[in-house]
Design a protein around this motif. Structure first.
Motif: not given
Length: 146
Positions: A51-52, A54-60
């Protein structure tokens, strides 16, 4: 915008730290559990992190690209870091997520006969992805220090 490279390094560094702990702490502990507990632990971990991350990878990735835009003297390093993070996203979506999507549904009663092999394949692919994001983090940290 002096804060942006700092945020990029912190966010990306924390992501790398989580992925290092998955590879070298969480999964070895999980793999030492009895089979039923191992299946349930991996399924729960896959749901929780799925859940977390995908956002972390794209955000980074976006933060690394933004760093390239605001740090012209280190743009090549930051763009390379962003490119490596894109590679990690592609690896994730094409190779790791399909395994994770299956594994997060498993129970001791529904896990396939080859669940050990699938978990090992995920672990091996995760190590490749980990090498990519560590390299991206190092480049991003160097770019941000310039």
């Amino acid at each position: 915008m002096e804060w942006l490279p700092i945020v990029a390094v912190v966010v990306t560094g924390l992501m790398v730290g989580v992925e290092l702990s998955v590879a070298f702490v969480v999964n070895p502990i999980t793999d030492a559990l009895p089979d039923d507990a191992r299946i349930l632990a991996r399924a729960h971990g896959g749901r929780m992190l799925g859940r977390v991350m995908p956002f972390w990878y794209i955000g980074s990735t976006l933060l690394a690209a933004a760093t390239a835009l605001v740090e012209p003297d280190a743009a090549a390093l930051a763009w390379t870091a962003a490119g490596l993070l894109v590679v990690s996203v592609v690896l994730s979506v094409t190779l790791l997520v399909p395994i994770n999507d299956r594994a997060k549904q498993w129970t001791p009663d529904t896990a396939p006969d080859d669940h050990h092999e699938q978990a090992r394949r995920w672990d091996d692919l995760h190590l490749v992805r980990l090498a990519v994001i560590v390299a991206a983090f190092v480049l991003l940290a160097i770019a941000s220090a310039r």
